[in-house]
Design a protein around this motif. Structure first.
Motif, PDB file in Angstrom:
ATOM      1  N   ARG A 203     -19.534  29.513   2.201  1.00  0.00           N
ATOM      2  CA  ARG A 203     -19.934  28.195   1.721  1.00  0.00           C
ATOM      3  C   ARG A 203     -20.610  28.302   0.352  1.00  0.00           C
ATOM      4  O   ARG A 203     -20.353  27.488  -0.546  1.00  0.00           O
ATOM      5  CB  ARG A 203     -20.875  27.541   2.738  1.00  0.00           C
ATOM      6  CG  ARG A 203     -21.495  26.198   2.285  1.00  0.00           C
ATOM      7  CD  ARG A 203     -20.423  25.179   1.926  1.00  0.00           C
ATOM      8  NE  ARG A 203     -19.516  24.950   3.008  1.00  0.00           N
ATOM      9  CZ  ARG A 203     -19.738  24.094   4.006  1.00  0.00           C
ATOM     10  NH1 ARG A 203     -20.868  23.403   4.041  1.00  0.00           N
ATOM     11  NH2 ARG A 203     -18.837  23.913   4.952  1.00  0.00           N
ATOM     12  N   SER A 204     -21.464  29.301   0.168  1.00  0.00           N
ATOM     13  CA  SER A 204     -22.123  29.485  -1.123  1.00  0.00           C
ATOM     14  C   SER A 204     -21.105  29.811  -2.209  1.00  0.00           C
ATOM     15  O   SER A 204     -21.205  29.315  -3.338  1.00  0.00           O
ATOM     16  CB  SER A 204     -23.167  30.595  -1.028  1.00  0.00           C
ATOM     17  OG  SER A 204     -24.226  30.237  -0.169  1.00  0.00           O
ATOM     18  N   PHE A 205     -20.108  30.634  -1.889  1.00  0.00           N
ATOM     19  CA  PHE A 205     -19.076  30.958  -2.870  1.00  0.00           C
ATOM     20  C   PHE A 205     -18.263  29.720  -3.242  1.00  0.00           C
ATOM     21  O   PHE A 205     -17.837  29.563  -4.392  1.00  0.00           O
ATOM     22  CB  PHE A 205     -18.159  32.052  -2.331  1.00  0.00           C
ATOM     23  CG  PHE A 205     -18.824  33.398  -2.214  1.00  0.00           C
ATOM     24  CD1 PHE A 205     -19.881  33.732  -3.051  1.00  0.00           C
ATOM     25  CD2 PHE A 205     -18.408  34.322  -1.281  1.00  0.00           C
ATOM     26  CE1 PHE A 205     -20.505  34.962  -2.959  1.00  0.00           C
ATOM     27  CE2 PHE A 205     -19.023  35.555  -1.172  1.00  0.00           C
ATOM     28  CZ  PHE A 205     -20.078  35.876  -2.022  1.00  0.00           C
ATOM     29  N   GLU A 206     -18.052  28.846  -2.280  1.00  0.00           N
ATOM     30  CA  GLU A 206     -17.344  27.600  -2.574  1.00  0.00           C
ATOM     31  C   GLU A 206     -18.153  26.728  -3.533  1.00  0.00           C
ATOM     32  O   GLU A 206     -17.609  26.136  -4.477  1.00  0.00           O
ATOM     33  CB  GLU A 206     -17.064  26.837  -1.275  1.00  0.00           C
ATOM     34  CG  GLU A 206     -16.307  25.538  -1.480  1.00  0.00           C
ATOM     35  CD  GLU A 206     -16.092  24.780  -0.172  1.00  0.00           C
ATOM     36  OE1 GLU A 206     -15.598  23.639  -0.236  1.00  0.00           O
ATOM     37  OE2 GLU A 206     -16.428  25.329   0.894  1.00  0.00           O
ATOM     38  N   ILE A 207     -19.467  26.655  -3.303  1.00  0.00           N
ATOM     39  CA  ILE A 207     -20.334  25.882  -4.201  1.00  0.00           C
ATOM     40  C   ILE A 207     -20.329  26.495  -5.593  1.00  0.00           C
ATOM     41  O   ILE A 207     -20.295  25.783  -6.610  1.00  0.00           O
ATOM     42  CB  ILE A 207     -21.760  25.808  -3.636  1.00  0.00           C
ATOM     43  CG1 ILE A 207     -21.773  25.060  -2.294  1.00  0.00           C
ATOM     44  CG2 ILE A 207     -22.700  25.149  -4.628  1.00  0.00           C
ATOM     45  CD1 ILE A 207     -21.346  23.611  -2.386  1.00  0.00           C
ATOM     46  N   LEU A 208     -20.368  27.829  -5.676  1.00  0.00           N
ATOM     47  CA  LEU A 208     -20.308  28.483  -6.980  1.00  0.00           C
ATOM     48  C   LEU A 208     -19.013  28.131  -7.709  1.00  0.00           C
ATOM     49  O   LEU A 208     -19.012  27.925  -8.930  1.00  0.00           O
ATOM     50  CB  LEU A 208     -20.410  29.998  -6.822  1.00  0.00           C
ATOM     51  CG  LEU A 208     -21.774  30.578  -6.432  1.00  0.00           C
ATOM     52  CD1 LEU A 208     -21.691  32.094  -6.351  1.00  0.00           C
ATOM     53  CD2 LEU A 208     -22.851  30.161  -7.415  1.00  0.00           C
ATOM     54  N   GLY A 209     -17.905  28.063  -6.982  1.00  0.00           N
ATOM     55  CA  GLY A 209     -16.641  27.682  -7.595  1.00  0.00           C
ATOM     56  C   GLY A 209     -16.689  26.269  -8.178  1.00  0.00           C
ATOM     57  O   GLY A 209     -16.141  26.009  -9.252  1.00  0.00           O
ATOM     58  N   ARG A 210     -17.337  25.361  -7.456  1.00  0.00           N
ATOM     59  CA  ARG A 210     -17.465  23.993  -7.979  1.00  0.00           C
ATOM     60  C   ARG A 210     -18.337  23.965  -9.231  1.00  0.00           C
ATOM     61  O   ARG A 210     -18.059  23.203 -10.169  1.00  0.00           O
ATOM     62  CB  ARG A 210     -18.070  23.085  -6.906  1.00  0.00           C
ATOM     63  CG  ARG A 210     -17.221  22.932  -5.660  1.00  0.00           C
ATOM     64  CD  ARG A 210     -17.926  22.027  -4.662  1.00  0.00           C
ATOM     65  NE  ARG A 210     -17.312  22.086  -3.341  1.00  0.00           N
ATOM     66  CZ  ARG A 210     -17.806  21.489  -2.262  1.00  0.00           C
ATOM     67  NH1 ARG A 210     -18.921  20.779  -2.353  1.00  0.00           N
ATOM     68  NH2 ARG A 210     -17.196  21.591  -1.092  1.00  0.00           N
ATOM     69  N   ILE A 211     -19.394  24.771  -9.244  1.00  0.00           N
ATOM     70  CA  ILE A 211     -20.258  24.827 -10.431  1.00  0.00           C
ATOM     71  C   ILE A 211     -19.476  25.377 -11.620  1.00  0.00           C
ATOM     72  O   ILE A 211     -19.580  24.870 -12.743  1.00  0.00           O
ATOM     73  CB  ILE A 211     -21.503  25.689 -10.148  1.00  0.00           C
ATOM     74  CG1 ILE A 211     -22.341  25.062  -9.028  1.00  0.00           C
ATOM     75  CG2 ILE A 211     -22.353  25.844 -11.402  1.00  0.00           C
ATOM     76  CD1 ILE A 211     -23.504  25.935  -8.569  1.00  0.00           C
ATOM     77  N   GLU A 212     -18.685  26.427 -11.385  1.00  0.00           N
ATOM     78  CA  GLU A 212     -17.867  26.992 -12.460  1.00  0.00           C
ATOM     79  C   GLU A 212     -16.884  25.970 -13.003  1.00  0.00           C
ATOM     80  O   GLU A 212     -16.661  25.878 -14.215  1.00  0.00           O
ATOM     81  CB  GLU A 212     -17.129  28.231 -11.943  1.00  0.00           C
ATOM     82  CG  GLU A 212     -18.060  29.400 -11.643  1.00  0.00           C
ATOM     83  CD  GLU A 212     -17.414  30.465 -10.775  1.00  0.00           C
ATOM     84  OE1 GLU A 212     -18.047  31.498 -10.527  1.00  0.00           O
ATOM     85  OE2 GLU A 212     -16.266  30.246 -10.323  1.00  0.00           O
ATOM     86  N   GLN A 213     -16.297  25.195 -12.112  1.00  0.00           N
ATOM     87  CA  GLN A 213     -15.372  24.151 -12.557  1.00  0.00           C
ATOM     88  C   GLN A 213     -16.103  23.056 -13.330  1.00  0.00           C
ATOM     89  O   GLN A 213     -15.603  22.567 -14.347  1.00  0.00           O
ATOM     90  CB  GLN A 213     -14.669  23.548 -11.335  1.00  0.00           C
ATOM     91  CG  GLN A 213     -13.587  22.539 -11.688  1.00  0.00           C
ATOM     92  CD  GLN A 213     -12.853  22.034 -10.458  1.00  0.00           C
ATOM     93  OE1 GLN A 213     -13.225  22.342  -9.339  1.00  0.00           O
ATOM     94  NE2 GLN A 213     -11.812  21.259 -10.673  1.00  0.00           N
TER      95      GLN A 213
END
Length: 514
Positions: A203-213
């Motif tokens: 879940r944290s990695f998914e949030i990081l992906g959204r931040i990167e986007q």
């Protein structure tokens, strides 16, 4: 009858306090941020974050996006303002806010005007509304305020820099990237900023992906900066009937979007990992099986987590090494050998420095190792010293250093680390997260002010020239200017980490094309 100032009157008092007491201590930008933060607390009747009996300045610094760390005087004077806010709230600020809100509503009512049920509902909702200003609108694609000239290596520094670059707080970022139904607390982002936690779950990695986007960053920009790259992700949905040991082995080879795949696809991936990877059908798995039979570590039997050892300067005793100094082929004795006494003392000093509850007077550190981390670092450093001591003529093909020449002082030389990195690459065929993790350890050990190696220049006294590895002039420089050697190595290690990351990206791209 005791009277309390209304919120408007109290806000004016806070403004006067900021102008008279805070303005001489803070820059104009920081003063505005801190004053607005105090005003918002009053408007919301909200207590400031606390740590014991004082406010939590680390959280306030992050929330206000202050430009520099605060001095003791700034904290001491600022505490007076927050104490006043706490007293105002405790003395009736909350009730005054609600009374004022209800008075405003009553003043807008027309006398004797009949109200419908819808009107009454609207008034009730207005009365229950949270006081204070409305949150700022969320921009879908915020524009950066400045360009980055030096990209940080650590995750914490990179995360804080990107927030500052786009002018957002962790709370605003949480509102922007977390979707309705997501079970993700904004305090998690705060812990990332403070450095108390790092992302590990899917879940944290998914949030990081959204931040990167959101910030138009490269894919896995944050993930590549995380410490402990050798650790696998958590929370893969692979069933409850799998043992923890197998779960850890499987997690290494599962994609980050595993939980979102259909059940049929998940079962297919699990079956392939068990059949091809775990059972030993790949070249790398066969290498692991063969390498596990080649023992070459240096063992520290007298060093364990929780032990005590002095962090004071080491005393060199040459007679401690008469039994080991002439052994050029430790593999002839045993694949795993005990460390010589002086190296054992150095390791014990490092473990004590990183695990003790209180840092010894005169030393500084950044972070504490837990039991598991200390045991892991002890093992990894033992493997490195074992490779340096192993015979170049044996199966391990080590460097063949005499045991009496092994010392932590060797770790400030780029040539030693380059030999070890190339040795591991030759054995495996490519670099992995292991090498990045080891280089991260070296960065922490040589960091300015808080690095353990940096604070022990007396380690240079045990250094001797090593043919083909450490020339005599490098040893002389280390004894003359230890801190300069640490600075040079710190820059070298940062470069090597970037190069290994680049090599890994290129290898991944080649595997995708094939």
């Amino acid at each position: 009858m005791v009277t309390y100032p209304t919120s408007d009157a109290f806000r004016r008092k806070l403004l006067s306090f900021s102008e008279l007491r805070l303005a001489p201590l803070f820059t104009a930008a920081d003063l505005k941020q801190l004053t607005d933060y105090m005003q918002a607390l009053v408007e919301r009747c909200q207590f400031p974050p606390m740590r014991g009996t004082l406010v939590d300045w680390s959280e306030i610094t992050i929330a206000c996006n202050l430009s520099a760390s605060l001095t003791g005087k700034q904290k001491r004077v600022g505490q007076f303002g927050f104490d006043a806010i706490i007293r105002w709230i405790n003395d009736g600020g909350r009730s005054l806010q609600s009374i004022s809100a209800r008075a405003d509503i009553r003043s807008t009512r027309k006398p004797n005007s009949p109200r419908s049920a819808a009107q009454r509902k609207s008034i009730d909702e207005h009365e229950r509304a949270k006081p204070g200003p409305k949150p700022a609108p969320i921009e879908d694609s915020p524009k950066p305020l400045f360009a980055i000239t030096d990209d940080p290596i650590s995750f914490q520094a990179a995360f804080a820099l990107q927030l500052k670059r786009f002018g957002e707080t962790y709370y605003q970022l949480h509102r922007a990237v977390v979707r309705p139904g997501d079970d993700f607390d904004n305090k998690t982002m705060l812990s990332w900023l403070k450095g108390t936690k790092v992302p590990r779950s899917l879940r944290s990695f998914e949030i990081l992906g959204r931040i990167e986007q959101r910030y138009s960053l490269p894919t896995d920009y944050f993930k590549k900066k995380l410490p402990h790259q050798s650790r696998s992700a958590l929370d893969h949905d692979i069933g409850e009937d799998i043992s923890p040991a197998e779960r850890r082995r499987l997690a290494w080879h599962l994609p980050d979007n595993f939980n979102k795949l259909p059940h049929e696809k998940r079962d297919e991936i699990l079956e392939w990992v068990r059949r091809v990877v775990i059972s030993g059908a790949t070249d790398y798995r066969r290498f692991q099986a063969a390498a596990s039979k080649q023992r070459y570590a240096i063992r520290f039997p007298a060093t364990a987590y929780g032990g005590r050892a002095s962090t004071s300067p080491f005393v060199s005793h040459s007679n401690l090494f008469t039994d080991h100094g002439d052994i050029d082929d430790p593999d002839l004795l045993s694949g795993v050998i005990d460390a010589p006494p002086q190296l054992t003392l150095e390791m014990a000093s490092l473990i004590t420095f990183k695990t003790a509850t209180l840092t010894e007077i005169g030393f500084q550190r950044n972070g504490v190792w837990g039991e598991e981390t200390a045991s892991q670092k002890l093992e990894h450093l033992g493997l490195m010293f074992g490779a340096l001591a192993a015979s170049p003529k044996g199966e391990v093909a080590g460097r063949g250093l005499a045991l009496g020449h092994l010392t932590f002082g060797l770790l400030v030389f780029p040539s030693v680390w380059d030999w070890y990195l190339q040795w591991r690459e030759r054995r495996r065929g490519f670099f992995t997260a292991w090498e990045v993790d080891m280089l991260s350890i070296s960065l922490a050990l040589t960091r300015e002010e808080t690095g353990w190696l940096r604070q022990h220049p007396e380690l240079a006294d045990r250094l001797v020239p090593i043919d083909g590895l450490i020339p005599a002039e490098d040893v002389a420089l280390a004894k003359r200017d230890w801190h300069a050697c640490c600075d040079a190595f710190h820059a070298h290690a940062r470069t090597r980490i970037k190069e290994i990351h680049s090599e890994g990206d290129a290898r991944a791209s080649r595997s995708v094309r094939t």
